[in-house]
Motif scaffolding. Structure first.
Motif, PDB file in Angstrom:
ATOM      1  N   ARG A 111       7.512  11.699  -2.684  1.00 56.87           N
ATOM      2  CA  ARG A 111       6.311  12.496  -2.451  1.00 56.87           C
ATOM      3  C   ARG A 111       6.069  13.480  -3.597  1.00 56.87           C
ATOM      4  O   ARG A 111       4.930  13.703  -4.016  1.00 56.87           O
ATOM      5  N   GLY A 132       4.229  12.127  -6.427  1.00 54.70           N
ATOM      6  CA  GLY A 132       2.878  11.664  -6.130  1.00 54.70           C
ATOM      7  C   GLY A 132       2.828  10.336  -5.417  1.00 54.70           C
ATOM      8  O   GLY A 132       1.754   9.737  -5.282  1.00 54.70           O
ATOM      9  N   GLY A 133       3.978   9.846  -4.938  1.00 61.85           N
ATOM     10  CA  GLY A 133       4.033   8.576  -4.250  1.00 61.85           C
ATOM     11  C   GLY A 133       3.536   8.663  -2.817  1.00 61.85           C
ATOM     12  O   GLY A 133       3.452   9.742  -2.227  1.00 61.85           O
ATOM     13  N   CYS A 134       3.242   7.502  -2.257  1.00 62.29           N
ATOM     14  CA  CYS A 134       2.710   7.405  -0.900  1.00 62.29           C
ATOM     15  C   CYS A 134       3.798   6.924   0.057  1.00 62.29           C
ATOM     16  O   CYS A 134       4.451   5.911  -0.201  1.00 62.29           O
ATOM     17  N   GLU A 135       3.994   7.648   1.151  1.00 59.34           N
ATOM     18  CA  GLU A 135       4.951   7.256   2.193  1.00 59.34           C
ATOM     19  C   GLU A 135       4.207   6.686   3.395  1.00 59.34           C
ATOM     20  O   GLU A 135       3.228   7.282   3.854  1.00 59.34           O
ATOM     21  N   VAL A 136       4.661   5.556   3.895  1.00 57.85           N
ATOM     22  CA  VAL A 136       4.126   4.968   5.117  1.00 57.85           C
ATOM     23  C   VAL A 136       5.191   5.069   6.199  1.00 57.85           C
ATOM     24  O   VAL A 136       6.323   4.601   6.008  1.00 57.85           O
ATOM     25  N   ARG A 137       4.840   5.680   7.315  1.00 57.69           N
ATOM     26  CA  ARG A 137       5.747   5.775   8.463  1.00 57.69           C
ATOM     27  C   ARG A 137       5.420   4.640   9.430  1.00 57.69           C
ATOM     28  O   ARG A 137       4.422   4.687  10.137  1.00 57.69           O
ATOM     29  N   ARG A 193       9.573   1.287  -3.800  1.00 56.41           N
ATOM     30  CA  ARG A 193       9.248   0.670  -5.074  1.00 56.41           C
ATOM     31  C   ARG A 193      10.166   1.254  -6.147  1.00 56.41           C
ATOM     32  O   ARG A 193      10.290   2.471  -6.280  1.00 56.41           O
ATOM     33  N   ASP A 214       0.818  -1.217   0.000  1.00 53.18           N
ATOM     34  CA  ASP A 214       0.000   0.000   0.000  1.00 53.18           C
ATOM     35  C   ASP A 214       0.849   1.263   0.000  1.00 53.18           C
ATOM     36  O   ASP A 214       0.352   2.340   0.323  1.00 53.18           O
ATOM     37  N   ALA A 215       2.135   1.158  -0.349  1.00 48.99           N
ATOM     38  CA  ALA A 215       3.017   2.325  -0.262  1.00 48.99           C
ATOM     39  C   ALA A 215       4.061   2.290  -1.358  1.00 48.99           C
ATOM     40  O   ALA A 215       4.389   1.235  -1.904  1.00 48.99           O
ATOM     41  N   ASP A 216       4.580   3.476  -1.670  1.00 51.13           N
ATOM     42  CA  ASP A 216       5.715   3.582  -2.578  1.00 51.13           C
ATOM     43  C   ASP A 216       7.028   3.614  -1.814  1.00 51.13           C
ATOM     44  O   ASP A 216       8.067   3.246  -2.350  1.00 51.13           O
ATOM     45  N   ARG A 275      11.413  12.862  -0.121  1.00 46.34           N
ATOM     46  CA  ARG A 275      10.754  14.017  -0.745  1.00 46.34           C
ATOM     47  C   ARG A 275      10.578  13.812  -2.247  1.00 46.34           C
ATOM     48  O   ARG A 275       9.594  14.281  -2.831  1.00 46.34           O
TER      49      ARG A 275
END
Length: 321
Positions: free
Chosen positions: A181, A184-189, A155, A113-115, A178
């Motif tokens: 982001r 347009g990518g998604c970051e999961v912490r 990814r 679910d993340a990049d 950065r």
């Protein structure tokens, strides 16, 4: 445990001048090789490169950086790995990071679910004094959001789409985050995914103090707060009660960071007590970092790096968006 397809690859950008930990690193890589492809991009001198090739397991893919040289050499290694990767994702890890197999599986799941995935590093016991000192920084970072670890999972498609990320930035992990982001990518912490990190030598720890402070040139609000620390300490020097209050506030904030997202699993009960010492260090170090900024950049591997990391807005413009 075996990964379900597709699986990530493991990328270790390496550049050593001392092989003191080579045997232990080789054993760690051997364990990894049984479960996922491992690539070591090695920018070490010729003699050390040959020693590494002999020590590493045969299953490790060991090569020289092949991407055009970056001023920040680690980025050359990472971009070489991205170019060579045959997997959809890469776990990028410094040489002191130590994953377990369940943690690798958790990373793989999060990448669904993340990049890019940003876990949490910690130092396992027993801790030398400087690891306790640096843990104070980690807990304060957790209190205000998230820490910056020595490992990320990304990814490969997103970095290939952007043409990589800048190799002229000192804070290369922030630059990578950065860039993802900005694209347009998604970051999961993953603040509750605790990955062990081998403590550095005391000499290396001391050498990193100003360089780490320089990273905050890329974070204006944090920089402003840290620049105010020294005036506050000078003002409070003649008011002991004020210093006690400031120290208590720092420890309380760090303790909140320790308790967030299950942090008590890996951070000991006295960890927060070191936070005031780290704040005193940063109060001094950040002004030294400003001095280096005014002189054209912080010294790094025979050159100077002026940029800590570019803003998301700057990266987005450079990508033509």
């Amino acid at each position: 445990m075996e990964f379900r397809h597709p699986q990530p690859g493991y990328l270790l950008p390496l550049k050593w001048t001392d092989d003191a930990g080579l045997e232990e690193l080789a054993k760690y890589l051997e364990q990894l090789c049984a479960h996922l492809p491992v690539l070591v991009v090695d920018g070490s001198a010729e003699e050390r490169y040959a020693a590494h090739a002999q020590a590493f397991p045969a299953a490790v893919r060991h090569c020289r950086p092949q991407h055009p040289e970056c001023r920040n050499g680690k980025v050359s290694g990472v971009l070489t790995g991205v170019d060579m990767a045959e997997t959809e994702a890469l776990i990028i890890a410094d040489d002191d990071v130590r994953y377990t197999l369940p943690q690798l599986e958790r990373i793989r799941t999060l990448l669904g679910d993340a990049d890019v995935v940003r876990p949490q590093n910690y130092f396992p016991s027993p801790l030398p004094w400087h690891a306790r000192w640096d843990t104070g920084r980690t807990l304060l970072n957790r209190a205000f959001g998230a820490d910056y670890p020595g490992t990320l999972a990304v990814r490969t498609a997103v970095l290939r789409r952007t043409g990589g990320y800048s190799g002229d930035a000192l804070f290369e992990n922030l630059e990578l985050l950065r860039t993802v982001r900005a694209a347009g990518g998604c970051e999961v912490r993953a603040n509750d995914l605790f990955i062990a990190r081998v403590p550095a030598s005391t000499r290396h720890f001391l050498r990193q103090r100003v360089r780490q402070a320089y990273d905050d040139m890329a974070q204006p609000l944090r920089l402003a707060a840290e620049l105010s620390l020294l005036p506050a300490l000078v003002w409070g020097a003649r008011r002991p009660r004020c210093l006690i209050v400031l120290a208590a506030a720092a420890m309380g904030t760090a303790e909140y960071g320790r308790r967030r997202d299950g942090g008590r699993q890996v951070f000991g009960p006295t960890s927060a007590l070191w936070a005031p010492l780290w704040l005193v260090e940063r109060a001094l170090g950040v002004w030294v970092a400003v001095h280096w900024r005014l002189r054209g950049g912080v010294p790094y591997s025979g050159t100077r790096l002026k940029t800590a990391a570019h803003s998301v807005h700057w990266i987005r413009r450079s990508l033509g968006d």
